[in-house]
Design a protein around this motif. Structure first.
Motif, PDB file in Angstrom:
ATOM      1  N   GLU A 187       0.830  -1.209   0.000  1.00 39.15           N
ATOM      2  CA  GLU A 187       0.000   0.000   0.000  1.00 39.15           C
ATOM      3  C   GLU A 187       0.862   1.256   0.000  1.00 39.15           C
ATOM      4  O   GLU A 187       0.536   2.241  -0.663  1.00 39.15           O
ATOM      5  N   LEU A 188       1.970   1.224   0.739  1.00 40.30           N
ATOM      6  CA  LEU A 188       2.863   2.377   0.770  1.00 40.30           C
ATOM      7  C   LEU A 188       3.484   2.629  -0.600  1.00 40.30           C
ATOM      8  O   LEU A 188       3.536   3.784  -1.070  1.00 40.30           O
ATOM      9  N   GLN A 189       3.931   1.561  -1.255  1.00 40.69           N
ATOM     10  CA  GLN A 189       4.524   1.727  -2.585  1.00 40.69           C
ATOM     11  C   GLN A 189       3.492   2.216  -3.599  1.00 40.69           C
ATOM     12  O   GLN A 189       3.803   3.036  -4.477  1.00 40.69           O
ATOM     13  N   GLU A 190       2.261   1.720  -3.474  1.00 43.50           N
ATOM     14  CA  GLU A 190       1.204   2.159  -4.372  1.00 43.50           C
ATOM     15  C   GLU A 190       0.875   3.634  -4.154  1.00 43.50           C
ATOM     16  O   GLU A 190       0.659   4.391  -5.116  1.00 43.50           O
ATOM     17  N   GLN A 191       0.858   4.063  -2.897  1.00 41.10           N
ATOM     18  CA  GLN A 191       0.606   5.472  -2.605  1.00 41.10           C
ATOM     19  C   GLN A 191       1.728   6.350  -3.144  1.00 41.10           C
ATOM     20  O   GLN A 191       1.478   7.442  -3.703  1.00 41.10           O
ATOM     21  N   LYS A 192       2.970   5.907  -3.024  1.00 36.66           N
ATOM     22  CA  LYS A 192       4.085   6.676  -3.584  1.00 36.66           C
ATOM     23  C   LYS A 192       3.975   6.767  -5.101  1.00 36.66           C
ATOM     24  O   LYS A 192       4.274   7.809  -5.703  1.00 36.66           O
ATOM     25  N   ARG A 193       3.551   5.665  -5.725  1.00 35.11           N
ATOM     26  CA  ARG A 193       3.386   5.697  -7.184  1.00 35.11           C
ATOM     27  C   ARG A 193       2.313   6.693  -7.599  1.00 35.11           C
ATOM     28  O   ARG A 193       2.483   7.451  -8.560  1.00 35.11           O
ATOM     29  N   ARG A 194       1.196   6.690  -6.862  1.00 30.78           N
ATOM     30  CA  ARG A 194       0.137   7.648  -7.178  1.00 30.78           C
ATOM     31  C   ARG A 194       0.611   9.083  -6.964  1.00 30.78           C
ATOM     32  O   ARG A 194       0.271   9.997  -7.732  1.00 30.78           O
ATOM     33  N   ASN A 195       1.402   9.307  -5.929  1.00 25.54           N
ATOM     34  CA  ASN A 195       1.923  10.654  -5.674  1.00 25.54           C
ATOM     35  C   ASN A 195       2.847  11.108  -6.800  1.00 25.54           C
ATOM     36  O   ASN A 195       2.811  12.289  -7.227  1.00 25.54           O
ATOM     37  N   ARG A 196       3.677  10.205  -7.308  1.00 24.21           N
ATOM     38  CA  ARG A 196       4.571  10.563  -8.417  1.00 24.21           C
ATOM     39  C   ARG A 196       3.780  10.847  -9.684  1.00 24.21           C
ATOM     40  O   ARG A 196       4.108  11.780 -10.446  1.00 24.21           O
ATOM     41  N   ALA A 197       2.719  10.033  -9.917  1.00 25.53           N
ATOM     42  CA  ALA A 197       1.891  10.277 -11.098  1.00 25.53           C
ATOM     43  C   ALA A 197       1.207  11.632 -11.004  1.00 25.53           C
ATOM     44  O   ALA A 197       1.133  12.388 -11.999  1.00 25.53           O
ATOM     45  N   GLN A 198       0.706  11.972  -9.824  1.00 24.32           N
ATOM     46  CA  GLN A 198       0.058  13.278  -9.652  1.00 24.32           C
ATOM     47  C   GLN A 198       1.067  14.420  -9.799  1.00 24.32           C
ATOM     48  O   GLN A 198       0.767  15.466 -10.363  1.00 24.32           O
ATOM     49  N   LEU A 199       2.289  14.196  -9.288  1.00 26.67           N
ATOM     50  CA  LEU A 199       3.325  15.207  -9.432  1.00 26.67           C
ATOM     51  C   LEU A 199       3.647  15.456 -10.900  1.00 26.67           C
ATOM     52  O   LEU A 199       3.820  16.619 -11.335  1.00 26.67           O
ATOM     53  N   LEU A 200       3.706  14.379 -11.694  1.00 28.20           N
ATOM     54  CA  LEU A 200       3.980  14.528 -13.125  1.00 28.20           C
ATOM     55  C   LEU A 200       2.869  15.304 -13.819  1.00 28.20           C
ATOM     56  O   LEU A 200       3.132  16.204 -14.647  1.00 28.20           O
ATOM     57  N   ARG A 201       1.612  14.981 -13.517  1.00 28.48           N
ATOM     58  CA  ARG A 201       0.503  15.701 -14.141  1.00 28.48           C
ATOM     59  C   ARG A 201       0.520  17.178 -13.755  1.00 28.48           C
ATOM     60  O   ARG A 201       0.309  18.059 -14.596  1.00 28.48           O
ATOM     61  N   ASP A 202       0.780  17.446 -12.479  1.00 28.66           N
ATOM     62  CA  ASP A 202       0.823  18.856 -12.056  1.00 28.66           C
ATOM     63  C   ASP A 202       1.986  19.594 -12.698  1.00 28.66           C
ATOM     64  O   ASP A 202       1.862  20.784 -13.046  1.00 28.66           O
ATOM     65  N   LEU A 228      10.455  12.765 -11.550  1.00 28.16           N
ATOM     66  CA  LEU A 228       9.677  12.850 -12.791  1.00 28.16           C
ATOM     67  C   LEU A 228      10.049  11.728 -13.758  1.00 28.16           C
ATOM     68  O   LEU A 228       9.182  11.179 -14.445  1.00 28.16           O
ATOM     69  N   GLU A 229      11.330  11.358 -13.792  1.00 30.37           N
ATOM     70  CA  GLU A 229      11.738  10.267 -14.664  1.00 30.37           C
ATOM     71  C   GLU A 229      11.089   8.958 -14.226  1.00 30.37           C
ATOM     72  O   GLU A 229      10.631   8.166 -15.059  1.00 30.37           O
ATOM     73  N   ILE A 230      11.056   8.727 -12.921  1.00 32.72           N
ATOM     74  CA  ILE A 230      10.401   7.506 -12.419  1.00 32.72           C
ATOM     75  C   ILE A 230       8.911   7.530 -12.753  1.00 32.72           C
ATOM     76  O   ILE A 230       8.340   6.512 -13.155  1.00 32.72           O
ATOM     77  N   ALA A 231       8.285   8.668 -12.587  1.00 30.59           N
ATOM     78  CA  ALA A 231       6.853   8.781 -12.865  1.00 30.59           C
ATOM     79  C   ALA A 231       6.562   8.529 -14.338  1.00 30.59           C
ATOM     80  O   ALA A 231       5.577   7.859 -14.681  1.00 30.59           O
ATOM     81  N   ARG A 232       7.405   9.070 -15.248  1.00 29.04           N
ATOM     82  CA  ARG A 232       7.194   8.847 -16.690  1.00 29.04           C
ATOM     83  C   ARG A 232       7.367   7.365 -17.038  1.00 29.04           C
ATOM     84  O   ARG A 232       6.622   6.810 -17.849  1.00 29.04           O
ATOM     85  N   LYS A 233       8.351   6.727 -16.418  1.00 31.64           N
ATOM     86  CA  LYS A 233       8.570   5.303 -16.673  1.00 31.64           C
ATOM     87  C   LYS A 233       7.392   4.480 -16.183  1.00 31.64           C
ATOM     88  O   LYS A 233       6.935   3.547 -16.866  1.00 31.64           O
ATOM     89  N   GLU A 234       6.875   4.792 -14.995  1.00 30.39           N
ATOM     90  CA  GLU A 234       5.712   4.068 -14.474  1.00 30.39           C
ATOM     91  C   GLU A 234       4.485   4.297 -15.318  1.00 30.39           C
ATOM     92  O   GLU A 234       3.675   3.378 -15.521  1.00 30.39           O
ATOM     93  N   ALA A 235       4.336   5.491 -15.834  1.00 35.44           N
ATOM     94  CA  ALA A 235       3.183   5.779 -16.696  1.00 35.44           C
ATOM     95  C   ALA A 235       3.264   4.998 -17.998  1.00 35.44           C
ATOM     96  O   ALA A 235       2.247   4.534 -18.526  1.00 35.44           O
ATOM     97  N   ALA A 236       4.486   4.836 -18.531  1.00 39.78           N
ATOM     98  CA  ALA A 236       4.640   4.089 -19.773  1.00 39.78           C
ATOM     99  C   ALA A 236       4.402   2.602 -19.566  1.00 39.78           C
ATOM    100  O   ALA A 236       3.908   1.906 -20.460  1.00 39.78           O
ATOM    101  N   GLU A 237       4.756   2.104 -18.383  1.00 40.69           N
ATOM    102  CA  GLU A 237       4.581   0.684 -18.116  1.00 40.69           C
ATOM    103  C   GLU A 237       3.176   0.337 -17.659  1.00 40.69           C
ATOM    104  O   GLU A 237       2.790  -0.836 -17.692  1.00 40.69           O
ATOM    105  N   ALA A 238       2.418   1.306 -17.232  1.00 42.52           N
ATOM    106  CA  ALA A 238       1.062   1.035 -16.741  1.00 42.52           C
ATOM    107  C   ALA A 238       0.175   0.587 -17.888  1.00 42.52           C
ATOM    108  O   ALA A 238       0.271   1.113 -19.004  1.00 42.52           O
ATOM    109  N   PRO A 239      -0.700  -0.391 -17.686  1.00 43.70           N
ATOM    110  CA  PRO A 239      -1.601  -0.835 -18.758  1.00 43.70           C
ATOM    111  C   PRO A 239      -2.604   0.262 -19.094  1.00 43.70           C
ATOM    112  O   PRO A 239      -3.050   1.017 -18.234  1.00 43.70           O
ATOM    113  N   ALA A 240      -2.926   0.330 -20.384  1.00 44.22           N
ATOM    114  CA  ALA A 240      -3.888   1.338 -20.828  1.00 44.22           C
ATOM    115  C   ALA A 240      -5.270   0.989 -20.314  1.00 44.22           C
ATOM    116  O   ALA A 240      -5.669  -0.179 -20.295  1.00 44.22           O
TER     117      ALA A 240
END
Length: 278
Positions: A187-202, A228-240
């Protein structure tokens, strides 16, 4: 409860019991003093020197071979009192006094022998024939030792069951703790991932300067590019995300009926079969 119905623990500290219910260790048979004491001592010493030392197990094996009626078989038999003198007479020079004493202490201290003392009516000689009754005192001593061993066995079983239950509970608690820790980490890792994704969008929509954006997000400016690099990589790997499938309009059920000749049991079409009611 009968003695044979309840399991008995292995023989522990059986020597005092064996000494109280078996024959005396000392051989009380009176031998004629045909020679002077000095000569008898020499003969005895020479005889002992000729007899090879054997273990109680080897002694038991030889006794079974020489006197199978008494020592062989699966059921123990109470020994005749002063059986050691009879063995010495029938097998002279084969068994030393020390070996016989060690064997008799072990043999008469077994649980099987104690049970035999409480159940048998007679003692038996080397030929397996009755040779004297068992006194009530000997029966009582044997029964008391059996009761003591049974109590020790029951206490040990209770302690083993408690220890097993404690170990099982401990293992379950550790397993639950490990599962909880793993779930919390996920859950902690998932929350960090969501925070990075939100940071990238902002960051992609912000009009602030880089420094002001980092101050707003509480992020050191030196870490911004890495995050931001980690967030972009996670966004690319996330299923559509899958688009919702449009529901097909429900047509007339009659249009969905397969064409072909009418089967038996189908309702006839209007105008066919029976005339309509007026």
């Amino acid at each position: 409860m009968s003695t044979s119905d309840t399991p008995i623990v292995p023989e522990e500290a059986a020597q005092p019991v064996a000494e109280s219910i078996a024959e005396p260790v000392a051989d009380a048979a009176v031998e004629p003093a045909a020679e002077p004491v000095a000569d008898a001592a020499v003969v005895e010493a020479a005889a002992v020197a000729k007899v090879p030392e054997m273990t109680p197990s080897e002694c038991a094996r030889q006794l079974k071979d020489r006197f199978p009626a008494l020592f062989a078989g699966n059921v123990a038999k109470p020994l005749k009192l002063r059986i050691q003198a009879d063995i010495k007479e029938r097998a002279p020079g084969v068994f030393t006094k020390a070996v016989m004493s060690a064997f008799l202490r072990r043999h008469t201290g077994t649980t099987a022998y104690l049970i035999a003392l409480t159940k048998a009516e007679h003692r038996f000689d080397l030929d397996g024939q009755p040779a004297g009754e068992i006194t009530d005192e000997h029966r009582q001593v044997a029964q008391e030792e059996l009761d003591r061993r049974r109590a020790v066995h029951q206490e040990r079983r209770v302690k083993e069951a408690e220890a097993e239950r404690a170990n099982r509970d401990k293992a379950r608690a550790e397993e639950r703790a490990a599962q909880t820790q793993q779930r919390e980490e996920q859950e902690l890792q998932e929350q960090k991932r969501r925070n990075r994704a939100q940071l990238l969008r902002d960051f992609e929509k912000t009009t602030l300067t880089r420094a002001n954006f980092c101050v707003l997000k509480g992020l050191p400016e030196s870490d911004l590019d890495r995050v931001l690099e980690i967030a972009r990589k996670e966004a690319a790997e996330a299923p559509a995300p899958q688009a919702d499938r449009p529901h097909a309009p429900r047509g007339d059920r009659r249009d969905q009926r397969p064409a072909g000749p009418r089967r038996d049991g189908d309702r006839p079409a209007p105008g066919q079969g029976r005339p309509p009611r007026r």
